[in-house]
Design a protein around this motif. Sequence first.
Motif, PDB file in Angstrom:
ATOM      1  N   ILE A  28       0.842  -1.203   0.000  1.00  0.00           N
ATOM      2  CA  ILE A  28       0.000   0.000   0.000  1.00  0.00           C
ATOM      3  C   ILE A  28       0.877   1.252   0.000  1.00  0.00           C
ATOM      4  O   ILE A  28       0.576   2.230  -0.674  1.00  0.00           O
ATOM      5  CB  ILE A  28      -0.975  -0.014   1.192  1.00  0.00           C
ATOM      6  CG1 ILE A  28      -1.920  -1.205   1.052  1.00  0.00           C
ATOM      7  CG2 ILE A  28      -1.759   1.298   1.267  1.00  0.00           C
ATOM      8  CD1 ILE A  28      -2.794  -1.445   2.250  1.00  0.00           C
ATOM      9  N   THR A  29       1.984   1.195   0.740  1.00  0.00           N
ATOM     10  CA  THR A  29       2.925   2.315   0.731  1.00  0.00           C
ATOM     11  C   THR A  29       3.435   2.568  -0.673  1.00  0.00           C
ATOM     12  O   THR A  29       3.486   3.711  -1.134  1.00  0.00           O
ATOM     13  CB  THR A  29       4.105   2.033   1.678  1.00  0.00           C
ATOM     14  OG1 THR A  29       3.603   1.812   2.995  1.00  0.00           O
ATOM     15  CG2 THR A  29       5.080   3.191   1.694  1.00  0.00           C
ATOM     16  N   GLU A  30       3.792   1.511  -1.387  1.00  0.00           N
ATOM     17  CA  GLU A  30       4.250   1.644  -2.770  1.00  0.00           C
ATOM     18  C   GLU A  30       3.161   2.256  -3.645  1.00  0.00           C
ATOM     19  O   GLU A  30       3.442   3.111  -4.488  1.00  0.00           O
ATOM     20  CB  GLU A  30       4.663   0.283  -3.332  1.00  0.00           C
ATOM     21  CG  GLU A  30       5.976  -0.207  -2.815  1.00  0.00           C
ATOM     22  CD  GLU A  30       7.143   0.602  -3.350  1.00  0.00           C
ATOM     23  OE1 GLU A  30       7.257   0.748  -4.586  1.00  0.00           O
ATOM     24  OE2 GLU A  30       7.926   1.107  -2.537  1.00  0.00           O
ATOM     25  N   ALA A  43      -6.691   4.383  -1.745  1.00  0.00           N
ATOM     26  CA  ALA A  43      -5.685   4.235  -0.690  1.00  0.00           C
ATOM     27  C   ALA A  43      -5.485   5.551   0.060  1.00  0.00           C
ATOM     28  O   ALA A  43      -5.336   5.548   1.282  1.00  0.00           O
ATOM     29  CB  ALA A  43      -4.373   3.737  -1.281  1.00  0.00           C
ATOM     30  N   GLU A  44      -5.502   6.664  -0.656  1.00  0.00           N
ATOM     31  CA  GLU A  44      -5.333   7.960  -0.005  1.00  0.00           C
ATOM     32  C   GLU A  44      -6.502   8.297   0.922  1.00  0.00           C
ATOM     33  O   GLU A  44      -6.322   8.971   1.926  1.00  0.00           O
ATOM     34  CB  GLU A  44      -5.153   9.062  -1.047  1.00  0.00           C
ATOM     35  CG  GLU A  44      -3.793   9.021  -1.712  1.00  0.00           C
ATOM     36  CD  GLU A  44      -3.631  10.048  -2.815  1.00  0.00           C
ATOM     37  OE1 GLU A  44      -4.650  10.485  -3.399  1.00  0.00           O
ATOM     38  OE2 GLU A  44      -2.473  10.391  -3.110  1.00  0.00           O
ATOM     39  N   LYS A  49      -0.033   8.720   5.531  1.00  0.00           N
ATOM     40  CA  LYS A  49       1.368   8.342   5.537  1.00  0.00           C
ATOM     41  C   LYS A  49       2.165   9.354   6.328  1.00  0.00           C
ATOM     42  O   LYS A  49       1.850  10.539   6.351  1.00  0.00           O
ATOM     43  CB  LYS A  49       1.912   8.198   4.123  1.00  0.00           C
ATOM     44  CG  LYS A  49       1.873   9.453   3.296  1.00  0.00           C
ATOM     45  CD  LYS A  49       2.361   9.192   1.884  1.00  0.00           C
ATOM     46  CE  LYS A  49       2.220  10.471   1.081  1.00  0.00           C
ATOM     47  NZ  LYS A  49       2.578  10.320  -0.288  1.00  0.00           N
ATOM     48  N   THR A  50       3.148   8.859   7.034  1.00  0.00           N
ATOM     49  CA  THR A  50       4.088   9.700   7.758  1.00  0.00           C
ATOM     50  C   THR A  50       5.482   9.345   7.280  1.00  0.00           C
ATOM     51  O   THR A  50       5.759   8.198   6.939  1.00  0.00           O
ATOM     52  CB  THR A  50       3.976   9.495   9.281  1.00  0.00           C
ATOM     53  OG1 THR A  50       4.165   8.112   9.577  1.00  0.00           O
ATOM     54  CG2 THR A  50       2.629   9.943   9.804  1.00  0.00           C
ATOM     55  N   GLU A  51       6.334  10.336   7.229  1.00  0.00           N
ATOM     56  CA  GLU A  51       7.697  10.117   6.770  1.00  0.00           C
ATOM     57  C   GLU A  51       8.665  10.456   7.883  1.00  0.00           C
ATOM     58  O   GLU A  51       8.505  11.452   8.569  1.00  0.00           O
ATOM     59  CB  GLU A  51       7.980  10.999   5.551  1.00  0.00           C
ATOM     60  CG  GLU A  51       7.073  10.697   4.376  1.00  0.00           C
ATOM     61  CD  GLU A  51       7.311  11.606   3.189  1.00  0.00           C
ATOM     62  OE1 GLU A  51       8.449  12.093   3.039  1.00  0.00           O
ATOM     63  OE2 GLU A  51       6.360  11.828   2.435  1.00  0.00           O
ATOM     64  N   SER A  52       9.646   9.566   8.074  1.00  0.00           N
ATOM     65  CA  SER A  52      10.689   9.823   9.053  1.00  0.00           C
ATOM     66  C   SER A  52      11.928   9.016   8.699  1.00  0.00           C
ATOM     67  O   SER A  52      11.825   7.861   8.278  1.00  0.00           O
ATOM     68  CB  SER A  52      10.217   9.473  10.465  1.00  0.00           C
ATOM     69  OG  SER A  52       9.976   8.087  10.571  1.00  0.00           O
ATOM     70  N   LYS A  53      13.067   9.628   8.847  1.00  0.00           N
ATOM     71  CA  LYS A  53      14.352   8.966   8.605  1.00  0.00           C
ATOM     72  C   LYS A  53      14.403   8.254   7.259  1.00  0.00           C
ATOM     73  O   LYS A  53      14.899   7.143   7.141  1.00  0.00           O
ATOM     74  CB  LYS A  53      14.672   7.989   9.734  1.00  0.00           C
ATOM     75  CG  LYS A  53      14.815   8.653  11.083  1.00  0.00           C
ATOM     76  CD  LYS A  53      15.162   7.656  12.157  1.00  0.00           C
ATOM     77  CE  LYS A  53      15.204   8.350  13.507  1.00  0.00           C
ATOM     78  NZ  LYS A  53      15.466   7.411  14.579  1.00  0.00           N
ATOM     79  N   GLY A  54      13.821   8.868   6.233  1.00  0.00           N
ATOM     80  CA  GLY A  54      13.876   8.291   4.900  1.00  0.00           C
ATOM     81  C   GLY A  54      12.917   7.142   4.665  1.00  0.00           C
ATOM     82  O   GLY A  54      12.941   6.508   3.628  1.00  0.00           O
ATOM     83  N   ARG A  55      12.054   6.855   5.608  1.00  0.00           N
ATOM     84  CA  ARG A  55      11.076   5.773   5.486  1.00  0.00           C
ATOM     85  C   ARG A  55       9.672   6.354   5.496  1.00  0.00           C
ATOM     86  O   ARG A  55       9.407   7.389   6.091  1.00  0.00           O
ATOM     87  CB  ARG A  55      11.188   4.782   6.652  1.00  0.00           C
ATOM     88  CG  ARG A  55      12.523   4.135   6.782  1.00  0.00           C
ATOM     89  CD  ARG A  55      12.660   3.041   5.791  1.00  0.00           C
ATOM     90  NE  ARG A  55      13.956   2.402   5.929  1.00  0.00           N
ATOM     91  CZ  ARG A  55      14.364   1.460   5.153  1.00  0.00           C
ATOM     92  NH1 ARG A  55      13.598   1.030   4.190  1.00  0.00           N
ATOM     93  NH2 ARG A  55      15.535   0.924   5.314  1.00  0.00           N
ATOM     94  N   VAL A  56       8.751   5.658   4.844  1.00  0.00           N
ATOM     95  CA  VAL A  56       7.348   6.060   4.847  1.00  0.00           C
ATOM     96  C   VAL A  56       6.556   4.971   5.539  1.00  0.00           C
ATOM     97  O   VAL A  56       6.741   3.788   5.287  1.00  0.00           O
ATOM     98  CB  VAL A  56       6.816   6.253   3.404  1.00  0.00           C
ATOM     99  CG1 VAL A  56       5.332   6.576   3.421  1.00  0.00           C
ATOM    100  CG2 VAL A  56       7.597   7.344   2.703  1.00  0.00           C
TER     101      VAL A  56
END
Length: 67
Positions: A28-30, A43-44, A49-56
Motif C-alpha cells: 500500500i505504501t508503494e 488508498a489515499e 502516511k508519515t515520513e521519518s528517517k527516509g522511510r514512509v
Amino acid sequence: MIAAQQKLSIRVYDSFLASTDIDEPQDITELLLHGQGIAKDYAERRFGKTESKGRVKISPFNEILMS
C-alpha cells in the motif's frame, strides 16, 4: 488486449516491491508513493502516511485521527 476489449485503461508504475497482489502494508505504501488512478485515490482516502528517517509508514486514518 483484454483491457481494450473491456474498454478499460491500464497503467504501469515502476516498483520493485509491489506486485499483482497487494497483501502487505508495504504494498500500500508503494501504491501511495507511485500509483495513479482509482486505486491510489482509494488508498489515499483510507490511509495516511508519515515520513521519518527516509522511510514512509502508513496507518489507517482512524488511528491517525485518534492520536
